[in-house]
Design an enzyme around this catalytic site. Structure first.
Site, PDB file in Angstrom:
ATOM      1  N   GLY A  32      11.811  71.339   9.163  1.00 49.34           N
ATOM      2  CA  GLY A  32      12.817  71.745  10.015  1.00 49.34           C
ATOM      3  C   GLY A  32      12.976  73.271   9.961  1.00 49.34           C
ATOM      4  O   GLY A  32      13.260  73.955   9.103  1.00 49.34           O
ATOM      5  N   GLY A  60      17.698  71.263   2.560  1.00 52.35           N
ATOM      6  CA  GLY A  60      18.680  72.030   3.045  1.00 52.35           C
ATOM      7  C   GLY A  60      17.734  73.000   4.181  1.00 52.35           C
ATOM      8  O   GLY A  60      18.434  74.202   4.090  1.00 52.35           O
ATOM      9  N   PHE A  61      16.847  72.600   4.604  1.00 53.27           N
ATOM     10  CA  PHE A  61      16.141  73.543   5.665  1.00 53.27           C
ATOM     11  C   PHE A  61      15.897  74.686   5.050  1.00 53.27           C
ATOM     12  O   PHE A  61      16.021  75.779   5.731  1.00 53.27           O
ATOM     13  CB  PHE A  61      16.958  73.700   7.008  1.00 53.27           C
ATOM     14  CG  PHE A  61      17.405  72.474   7.706  1.00 53.27           C
ATOM     15  CD1 PHE A  61      16.497  71.507   7.609  1.00 53.27           C
ATOM     16  CD2 PHE A  61      18.628  72.698   8.592  1.00 53.27           C
ATOM     17  CE1 PHE A  61      16.861  70.433   8.553  1.00 53.27           C
ATOM     18  CE2 PHE A  61      18.965  71.465   9.245  1.00 53.27           C
ATOM     19  CZ  PHE A  61      18.131  70.221   9.267  1.00 53.27           C
ATOM     20  N   ASN A  90      10.263  70.658  14.527  1.00 51.51           N
ATOM     21  CA  ASN A  90      11.795  69.997  14.384  1.00 51.51           C
ATOM     22  C   ASN A  90      12.767  71.147  14.265  1.00 51.51           C
ATOM     23  O   ASN A  90      12.634  72.006  13.338  1.00 51.51           O
ATOM     24  CB  ASN A  90      11.519  69.231  13.123  1.00 51.51           C
ATOM     25  CG  ASN A  90      12.654  68.284  12.762  1.00 51.51           C
ATOM     26  OD1 ASN A  90      13.730  69.073  12.458  1.00 51.51           O
ATOM     27  ND2 ASN A  90      12.641  66.975  12.727  1.00 51.51           N
ATOM     28  N   ASN A 123      16.913  67.848  15.452  1.00 60.18           N
ATOM     29  CA  ASN A 123      17.622  67.219  14.381  1.00 60.18           C
ATOM     30  C   ASN A 123      18.937  67.343  14.073  1.00 60.18           C
ATOM     31  O   ASN A 123      19.566  68.465  13.764  1.00 60.18           O
ATOM     32  CB  ASN A 123      16.921  67.770  12.996  1.00 60.18           C
ATOM     33  CG  ASN A 123      17.397  67.135  11.968  1.00 60.18           C
ATOM     34  OD1 ASN A 123      18.043  66.067  11.742  1.00 60.18           O
ATOM     35  ND2 ASN A 123      16.903  67.558  10.683  1.00 60.18           N
ATOM     36  N   SER A 126      20.436  65.480   9.755  1.00 62.17           N
ATOM     37  CA  SER A 126      20.180  65.709   8.375  1.00 62.17           C
ATOM     38  C   SER A 126      21.487  65.747   7.381  1.00 62.17           C
ATOM     39  O   SER A 126      22.504  66.401   7.951  1.00 62.17           O
ATOM     40  CB  SER A 126      19.550  67.369   8.101  1.00 62.17           C
ATOM     41  OG  SER A 126      19.889  67.459   6.789  1.00 62.17           O
ATOM     42  N   LYS A 164      16.953  63.127  17.169  1.00 59.81           N
ATOM     43  CA  LYS A 164      16.739  62.533  15.891  1.00 59.81           C
ATOM     44  C   LYS A 164      18.078  61.984  15.128  1.00 59.81           C
ATOM     45  O   LYS A 164      19.041  62.896  15.026  1.00 59.81           O
ATOM     46  CB  LYS A 164      15.768  63.240  14.681  1.00 59.81           C
ATOM     47  CG  LYS A 164      15.557  62.634  13.467  1.00 59.81           C
ATOM     48  CD  LYS A 164      14.657  63.168  12.827  1.00 59.81           C
ATOM     49  CE  LYS A 164      14.294  62.528  11.421  1.00 59.81           C
ATOM     50  NZ  LYS A 164      13.115  63.008  10.603  1.00 59.81           N
ATOM     51  N   THR A 192      14.460  56.954  11.877  1.00 56.47           N
ATOM     52  CA  THR A 192      15.760  57.567  11.527  1.00 56.47           C
ATOM     53  C   THR A 192      15.519  58.985  10.687  1.00 56.47           C
ATOM     54  O   THR A 192      14.541  58.688   9.929  1.00 56.47           O
ATOM     55  CB  THR A 192      16.772  56.533  10.974  1.00 56.47           C
ATOM     56  OG1 THR A 192      16.298  56.292   9.569  1.00 56.47           O
ATOM     57  CG2 THR A 192      17.354  55.689  11.783  1.00 56.47           C
ATOM     58  N   THR A 194      17.452  60.447   6.862  1.00 60.40           N
ATOM     59  CA  THR A 194      17.358  59.841   5.675  1.00 60.40           C
ATOM     60  C   THR A 194      18.837  59.390   5.655  1.00 60.40           C
ATOM     61  O   THR A 194      19.625  59.788   6.409  1.00 60.40           O
ATOM     62  CB  THR A 194      17.237  60.902   4.434  1.00 60.40           C
ATOM     63  OG1 THR A 194      18.116  62.229   4.905  1.00 60.40           O
ATOM     64  CG2 THR A 194      15.972  61.285   4.358  1.00 60.40           C
ATOM     65  N   TYR A 268       6.923  59.894   5.797  1.00 62.09           N
ATOM     66  CA  TYR A 268       6.712  61.102   4.735  1.00 62.09           C
ATOM     67  C   TYR A 268       6.699  60.470   3.376  1.00 62.09           C
ATOM     68  O   TYR A 268       5.673  60.825   2.547  1.00 62.09           O
ATOM     69  CB  TYR A 268       7.821  61.627   5.027  1.00 62.09           C
ATOM     70  CG  TYR A 268       8.247  63.060   4.408  1.00 62.09           C
ATOM     71  CD1 TYR A 268       8.826  64.198   5.216  1.00 62.09           C
ATOM     72  CD2 TYR A 268       7.829  63.405   3.243  1.00 62.09           C
ATOM     73  CE1 TYR A 268       9.002  65.330   4.793  1.00 62.09           C
ATOM     74  CE2 TYR A 268       7.820  64.770   2.523  1.00 62.09           C
ATOM     75  CZ  TYR A 268       8.409  65.788   3.459  1.00 62.09           C
ATOM     76  OH  TYR A 268       8.491  66.983   2.773  1.00 62.09           O
TER      77      TYR A 268
HETATM   78  C1  LIG Z   1      11.362  66.393   1.171  1.00 57.77           C
HETATM   79  C2  LIG Z   1      12.092  66.027   2.715  1.00 57.77           C
HETATM   80  C3  LIG Z   1      12.314  66.644   3.764  1.00 57.77           C
HETATM   81  C4  LIG Z   1      12.835  66.431   4.818  1.00 57.77           C
HETATM   82  N1  LIG Z   1      12.940  67.222   5.721  1.00 57.77           N
HETATM   83  C5  LIG Z   1      13.291  66.923   7.077  1.00 57.77           C
HETATM   84  C6  LIG Z   1      13.676  68.142   8.192  1.00 57.77           C
HETATM   85  O1  LIG Z   1      13.401  69.263   7.928  1.00 57.77           O
HETATM   86  N2  LIG Z   1      14.008  67.493   9.212  1.00 57.77           N
HETATM   87  C7  LIG Z   1      14.058  66.252   9.629  1.00 57.77           C
HETATM   88  O2  LIG Z   1      14.366  65.875  10.793  1.00 57.77           O
HETATM   89  N3  LIG Z   1      13.903  65.166   8.649  1.00 57.77           N
HETATM   90  C8  LIG Z   1      13.373  65.777   7.466  1.00 57.77           C
HETATM   91  N4  LIG Z   1      13.190  64.751   6.427  1.00 57.77           N
HETATM   92  C9  LIG Z   1      13.312  63.195   6.691  1.00 57.77           C
HETATM   93  C10 LIG Z   1      11.892  62.622   7.127  1.00 57.77           C
HETATM   94  O3  LIG Z   1      11.418  63.012   8.372  1.00 57.77           O
HETATM   95  C11 LIG Z   1      12.245  61.226   7.553  1.00 57.77           C
HETATM   96  O4  LIG Z   1      13.108  61.111   8.681  1.00 57.77           O
HETATM   97  C12 LIG Z   1      12.877  60.574   6.263  1.00 57.77           C
HETATM   98  O5  LIG Z   1      12.149  60.753   5.324  1.00 57.77           O
HETATM   99  C13 LIG Z   1      12.507  58.742   6.424  1.00 57.77           C
HETATM  100  O6  LIG Z   1      11.003  58.726   6.379  1.00 57.77           O
HETATM  101  P1  LIG Z   1      10.253  58.117   5.214  1.00 57.77           P
HETATM  102  O7  LIG Z   1      10.847  56.977   4.843  1.00 57.77           O
HETATM  103  O8  LIG Z   1       8.873  57.834   5.675  1.00 57.77           O
HETATM  104  O9  LIG Z   1      10.201  59.300   4.344  1.00 57.77           O
HETATM  105  C14 LIG Z   1      12.776  65.058   5.170  1.00 57.77           C
HETATM  106  C15 LIG Z   1      12.364  64.211   4.316  1.00 57.77           C
HETATM  107  C16 LIG Z   1      12.202  64.483   2.907  1.00 57.77           C
HETATM  108  C17 LIG Z   1      11.820  63.544   2.066  1.00 57.77           C
END
Ligand SMILES: Cc1cc2nc3c(=O)[nH]c(=O)nc-3n(C[C@H](O)[C@H](O)[C@H](O)COP(=O)(O)O)c2cc1C
Length: 307
Positions: A32, A60-61, A90, A123, A126, A164, A192, A194, A268
């Site tokens: 992000g 934390g971006f 994003n 987003n 978060s 998102k 979705t 997290t 991810y």
């Molecule tokens: C280390 C990490 C960093 C993430 N950073 C972002 C982010 O910057 N922006 C965002 O919308 N989602 C972020 N996510 C969430 C993922 O895009 C995703 O929505 C979430 O991990 C669920 O997918 P997964 O179960 O396949 O990991 C992050 C997830 C992880 C694990």
């Protein structure tokens, strides 16, 4: 069918862009990104619960800010290293920006990155920026989407804007956010982000990981993400695409997301636990599943469980 990684790359600076398509992803997302540079939370900020196939992160971006990312991407394009697949940006709200000023924070980032993305993901879900999730409330959403749409119109439009959402909102809250976003002309949803919820841990390692603050991703998130996909599919009556993300790590989980209504997929955590071959494995498996069901294309499977 697209598969994508939501790539907060290890350095978080959209540096790995060209590497993802080689793994089999047919679209990619960087971020992000925030309007202002920020370091993110102190390390450690990501934790693995192997036995649960889950991560907890509170990144934390961490990113150099939209202007610096724009400059970097401009240089990448000039050197001929731009990926040949669609690229999404994003966008998150800067930590120092209060929610009242979120509309211009998002729209400024979008404006700076306009020439360096084919679509934008707003987003508002978060858990790692205080207050950010409140932006899913309808009044905030209305202002953010109005301002981002105006910015997009000034640029001539043509780049889809996706929203998102969080898995932790109630079904009614998800529907309210979706209805407002549709009224404001949203082009799609991502379901979705997290979760702040924690499953019962299987062992002491998981217990200590789950005790960390931050958002949980991976396998334990899959069921709720799928529910939110279904809710959105029913609410939107398949008028806009839904990106399914959350615990997708196999052909079965990918197929579940599709049959719940997702027409695009992301993953991810599975990259961390299953390694890069997970992507081509899922793509191959989905092709087989399409044939087994007597379909000509995966599009016929979208929302299968609902329609
Ligand atoms: C280390 C990490 C960093 C993430 N950073 C972002 C982010 O910057 N922006 C965002 O919308 N989602 C972020 N996510 C969430 C993922 O895009 C995703 O929505 C979430 O991990 C669920 O997918 P997964 O179960 O396949 O990991 C992050 C997830 C992880 C694990």
């Amino acid at each position: 069918m697209y598969l994508a990684d939501c790539s907060t790359t290890p350095s978080g600076w959209a540096e790995a862009l060209s590497a993802w398509p080689a793994l089999g992803f047919s679209w990619i997302e960087y971020g992000g990104i925030t309007r202002f540079p920020q370091e993110g939370n102190p390390k450690p900020r990501m934790f693995r619960a192997h036995s649960e196939r889950a991560l907890v992160n509170r990144m934390g971006f961490n990113n150099p800010g939209a202007a610096a990312v724009r400059d970097r991407l401009m240089a990448r394009r000039a050197s001929g290293m731009w990926p040949k697949v669609p690229v999404a940006a994003n966008i998150g709200r800067s930590r120092k920006t209060p929610n009242e000023s979120a509309p211009s924070d998002y729209s400024s980032s979008m404006e700076m990155l306009w020439n360096h993305a084919d679509m934008f993901v707003l987003n508002v879900s978060s858990p790692n920026t205080p207050g950010l999730r409140e932006l899913q409330e309808v009044d905030h959403l209305a202002s953010i989407l109005t301002e981002c749409k105006m910015m997009s119109d000034r640029k001539g439009g043509g780049k889809p804007l996706l929203l998102k959402l969080s898995p932790d909102n109630s079904d009614d809250e998800v529907i309210a956010s979706a209805q407002m976003a549709l009224r404001k002309g949203i082009d799609g949803f991502v379901a979705t982000n997290t979760t702040l919820h924690r499953p019962v841990p299987r062992n002491t390692t998981s217990r200590s990981v789950f005790a960390e603050s931050g958002g949980l991703s991976g396998r334990p998130l899959q069921a709720r993400s799928n529910e939110v996909i279904r809710l959105l599919y029913e609410e939107t009556q398949s008028t806009v695409p839904i990106v399914g993300v959350g615990g997708i790590d196999s052909v079965d989980t990918a197929w579940q997301a599709v049959s719940s209504g997702a027409s695009l997929l992301q993953l991810y955590s599975a990259l961390v636990f299953n390694g890069p071959s997970v992507v081509s494995g899922i793509v191959k498996g989905l092709r087989k599943r399409v044939k087994e069901n007597g379909f000509l294309s995966i599009e016929e499977a979208v929302g299968l469980d609902i329609t």
